[in-house]
Motif scaffolding. Structure first.
Motif: not given
Length: 61
Positions: A52-59
């Motif tokens: 989830e943290a990686m997804k948020q950072e990517e977005e």
């Protein structure tokens, strides 16, 4: 970005057990190896909160 998160401490198989004598065993449950939080293996499977943290950072990029 994955390199920033890729380490044993963020893997779903990373475990810390406290032995009866108070010592801690830090290991990979999947591989059965003793490890350290900063080690990296190719079988890395991140915990859900890390995904989830990686997804948020990517977005946000």
């Amino acid at each position: 970005m994955i390199e920033r998160y890729h380490c044993c401490a963020t893997c779903k198989h990373f475990r810390i057990d406290v032995q009866d004598n108070g010592d801690r065993r830090i290991y990979c449950e999947r591989l059965g190896f003793d490890t350290k939080p900063t080690y990296q293996f190719n079988c890395w499977d991140p915990k859900d909160r890390v995904k989830e943290a990686m997804k948020q950072e990517e977005e946000s990029e």
